[in-house]
Design an enzyme around this catalytic site. Structure first.
Site, short mmCIF file in Angstrom:
data_model
loop_
_atom_site.label_atom_id
_atom_site.label_comp_id
_atom_site.label_asym_id
_atom_site.label_seq_id
_atom_site.Cartn_x
_atom_site.Cartn_y
_atom_site.Cartn_z
N LYS A 104 0.84 -1.20 0.00
CA LYS A 104 0.00 0.00 0.00
C LYS A 104 0.87 1.25 0.00
CE LYS A 104 -1.92 2.59 3.18
NZ LYS A 104 -1.88 3.91 2.53
N GLY A 140 7.28 4.72 8.04
CA GLY A 140 6.37 5.83 8.30
C GLY A 140 6.61 6.40 9.68
N SER A 141 5.55 6.92 10.28
CA SER A 141 5.71 7.62 11.55
C SER A 141 5.89 6.65 12.71
CB SER A 141 4.48 8.50 11.81
OG SER A 141 3.33 7.69 11.92
N THR A 142 6.54 7.12 13.75
CA THR A 142 6.75 6.32 14.95
C THR A 142 5.40 5.98 15.58
OG1 THR A 142 8.92 7.28 15.28
CG2 THR A 142 7.89 6.32 17.22
N CYS A 194 13.58 10.58 6.45
CA CYS A 194 13.62 10.04 7.81
C CYS A 194 15.00 10.21 8.42
CB CYS A 194 13.20 8.58 7.81
SG CYS A 194 14.00 7.61 6.54
P1 NAI Z 1 1.93 7.81 8.63
O1 NAI Z 1 2.83 6.96 9.44
O2 NAI Z 1 0.52 7.98 9.07
O3 NAI Z 1 1.89 7.25 7.12
C1 NAI Z 1 2.75 6.29 6.58
C2 NAI Z 1 1.97 5.16 5.92
O4 NAI Z 1 1.25 4.43 6.91
C3 NAI Z 1 0.90 5.63 4.93
O5 NAI Z 1 0.86 4.72 3.85
C4 NAI Z 1 -0.37 5.56 5.74
O6 NAI Z 1 -1.53 5.41 4.96
C5 NAI Z 1 -0.12 4.33 6.56
N1 NAI Z 1 -0.91 4.25 7.80
C6 NAI Z 1 -1.47 5.24 8.52
N2 NAI Z 1 -2.10 4.76 9.60
C7 NAI Z 1 -1.92 3.42 9.58
C8 NAI Z 1 -2.33 2.35 10.44
N3 NAI Z 1 -3.01 2.58 11.56
N4 NAI Z 1 -1.96 1.09 10.12
C9 NAI Z 1 -1.24 0.85 9.01
N5 NAI Z 1 -0.84 1.81 8.16
C10 NAI Z 1 -1.17 3.08 8.44
O7 NAI Z 1 2.61 9.23 8.48
P2 NAI Z 1 1.93 10.64 8.09
O8 NAI Z 1 0.67 10.82 8.90
O9 NAI Z 1 1.82 10.71 6.63
O10 NAI Z 1 3.01 11.69 8.61
C11 NAI Z 1 3.03 12.13 9.95
C12 NAI Z 1 4.46 12.30 10.44
O11 NAI Z 1 5.12 11.05 10.41
C13 NAI Z 1 5.34 13.20 9.60
O12 NAI Z 1 5.22 14.53 9.98
C14 NAI Z 1 6.72 12.66 9.88
O13 NAI Z 1 7.25 13.23 11.04
C15 NAI Z 1 6.48 11.20 10.12
N6 NAI Z 1 6.81 10.38 8.94
C16 NAI Z 1 8.01 9.78 8.90
C17 NAI Z 1 8.38 9.04 7.81
C18 NAI Z 1 9.71 8.41 7.76
O14 NAI Z 1 10.13 7.97 6.71
N7 NAI Z 1 10.39 8.30 8.86
C19 NAI Z 1 7.52 8.91 6.63
C20 NAI Z 1 6.23 9.54 6.78
C21 NAI Z 1 5.93 10.26 7.89
#
Ligand code: NAI
Ligand code: MG
Length: 480
Positions: A187, A239-241, A295
């Site tokens: 996804k 993704g996010s922590t 990240c």
């Molecule tokens: P997110 O962690 O919500 O999104 C990443 C992925 O996870 C997306 O595909 C999303 O649809 C999916 N996702 C969301 N909720 C989920 C769940 N409960 N179970 C499974 N998958 C789920 O990140 P978001 O909201 O886009 O960004 C928020 C913050 O997270 C950013 O400001 C940043 O600080 C951090 N982030 C860090 C990343 C990294 O590579 N370290 C990448 C993206 C965000």
């Protein structure tokens, strides 16, 4: 099927952006076919530069996810048994098809995510191809990679990726899973689904057996359905922590294996004996590459006090030459922030920093009046306890602290809940070795920053997650 839409308007106006071929509406890619979402719900993928609609994308629900997992499970019977050399051939074919379409993929990536076309073209897309080439090569050499260990594939891998490096993250996830004989349900992130859907077309064209790779689009609940599905044996998440922690809760007590690549707040450390101009370029690349949506961004700068004034002066000067604007313009250095939500998050941190009273600097370049833009930003003399020095901002915002001794900077750099990456800039090899052994970070770069290669493992400690992707380690994560 493939219809002209408004993406062509951008393409026509920009020389580098010809020949993009997008559908108006994308269904789900399940079992080698394009399948309508059972809810019949679609959502818009738009361009963060001007908020214009690009294409409609399917919203997959639990039922659709179940269909995809079933397809992957069925395909696993075949895929895990065909010869490893044959598996490798399919992965090579995907890599070559991606290369053939590299220009188009770069333009779509830039349009959909906001990243500068120069970065998509020179970094994201070539690296994504290289991941497929690299892991294609391993497919029939697993016995050499893990001698006498009789490793076996895991089954269906559920893969959830973020919006900062959309195609590259898809490649990081899919290539090693296929090379090791697993099948995939992936996804992409909701704001950046389009290159993953183009990849689905490429995968379809590669002739790989149906169901080996399934691409389902949607929001967080689609991701959650993949994580919770009982037939998924392995979760790979970037993704996010916060979401990483939710995933761990969901899979606790199950037999699911997981690798989590989460956030970071990485230290970039400049010693007085470093080649200063080179280090300044490294600082710029460390924090402003991909608008700081990285990240492992070098978001905490530590400068040795003796050169701090000089480094900050040169840094400000260099920042003034950064062009912020339309991602499709080849001269753009800093593109658009990926989403309105992310821009809000970044601006909230900037407000906090200003209130906390650290010295604040933003470049005074012109930025577009519409779309999601943020000027390159510095906070100088930030206290170690500041929220800005502790939390991941995921934008073009750098905090600067100074230090006097090696022990002091190691202590400060490690004083973070995260442990993903670090950079060290010095003329002395001994200092580099001393720091690389003491910094609690999965990757430490010396006199460079943000250098990626398929052969080198990547991953974090502490709240930055666990498991490694890339290289041999990346294969191990898909084998038992
Ligand atoms: P997110 O962690 O919500 O999104 C990443 C992925 O996870 C997306 O595909 C999303 O649809 C999916 N996702 C969301 N909720 C989920 C769940 N409960 N179970 C499974 N998958 C789920 O990140 P978001 O909201 O886009 O960004 C928020 C913050 O997270 C950013 O400001 C940043 O600080 C951090 N982030 C860090 C990343 C990294 O590579 N370290 C990448 C993206 C965000
Ligand atoms: Mg988008």
């Amino acid at each position: 099927m493939s219809t002209k839409n408004n993406a062509w308007e951008y393409a026509d106006s920009i020389e580098n952006a010809s020949h993009i071929n997008l559908r108006k509406q994308y269904d789900l890619y399940i079992d080698g076919k394009w399948v309508k979402p059972s809810s019949n719900k679609y959502f818009s993928s738009s361009n963060p530069h001007d908020e214009k609609h690009i294409a409609d994308v399917s919203e997959a629900n639990e039922e659709d996810v179940d269909l995809a997992v079933q397809a992957a499970e069925k395909a696993y019977e075949l895929w895990s048994k065909i010869s490893a050399a044959e598996r490798g051939k399919y992965i090579f074919r995907i890599a070559r098809l991606m290369q053939e379409q590299a220009r188009e993929l770069a333009v779509i990536e830039s349009l959909d995510s906001g990243k500068p076309i120069r970065e998509a073209r020179d970094i994201d897309i070539p690296l994504a191809c290289n991941h497929f080439f690299y892991y294609a090569g391993w497919a029939d050499k697993l016995e050499y990679a893990f001698p006498n260990q009789h490793k076996k594939s895991l089954g269906v891998a559920g893969q959830i990726i973020p919006w900062n490096f959309p195609l590259l993250m898809a490649a990081w996830k899919i290539a090693p899973a296929l090379a090791t004989g697993n099948t995939v349900v992936l996804k992409p992130a909701e704001t950046t689904s389009l290159t993953a859907l183009k990849l689905a077309e490429i995968i379809e064209a590669s002739g790989i057996p149906p169901g080996v790779v399934n691409i389902v689009t949607g929001f967080g609940d689609t991701g959650a359905a993949i994580v919770a599905h009982p037939k998924v044996s392995k979760i790979a998440f970037t993704g996010s922590t916060a979401v990483g922690k939710l995933i761990q809760k969901t899979i606790a007590g199950s037999n699911k294996r997981a690798t989590l690549e989460l956030g970071g707040k990485s230290a970039n450390i400049i010693f007085g004996d470093a080649p200063i101009d080179q280090a300044v370029e490294g600082i710029i690349n460390g924090i402003f590459f991909n608008q700081g949506h990285v990240c492992c961004a070098g978001s905490r700068l530590f400068v040795e006090e003796s050169v701090a004034e000089k480094v900050i002066r040169k840094l400000k000067h260099r920042m003034q030459s950064l062009q912020v604007g339309n991602p499709l313009d080849k001269n753009t250095d800093v593109g658009a922030i990926n989403s309105k939500e992310q821009l809000k998050i970044i601006n909230r941190y900037i407000d906090i920093g200003i209130k906390e009273g650290s010295e604040f600097f933003q470049t005074d370049c012109a930025i577009p009046t519409e779309g999601y833009y943020c000027r390159p930003t510095l906070f100088i003399n930030v206290a170690q306890s500041s929220i800005l020095a502790q939390e991941e901002i995921f934008g073009p915002v750098l905090t600067i602290q100074t230090f006097r001794t090696v022990d002091e900077v190691i202590q400060k750099a490690n004083n973070s809940p995260y442990g993903l990456a670090a950079g060290v800039w010095t003329d002395k090899g001994s200092k580099i070795f001393n720091l690389t052994s003491k910094l609690k970070a999965g990757v430490v770069w010396a006199n460079t920053y943000n250098k990626f290669d398929p052969s080198s493992p990547f991953g974090g400690y502490k709240e930055s997650g666990f498991g490694r992707e890339g290289g041999l380690h990346g294969l191990g994560a898909y084998l038992k």
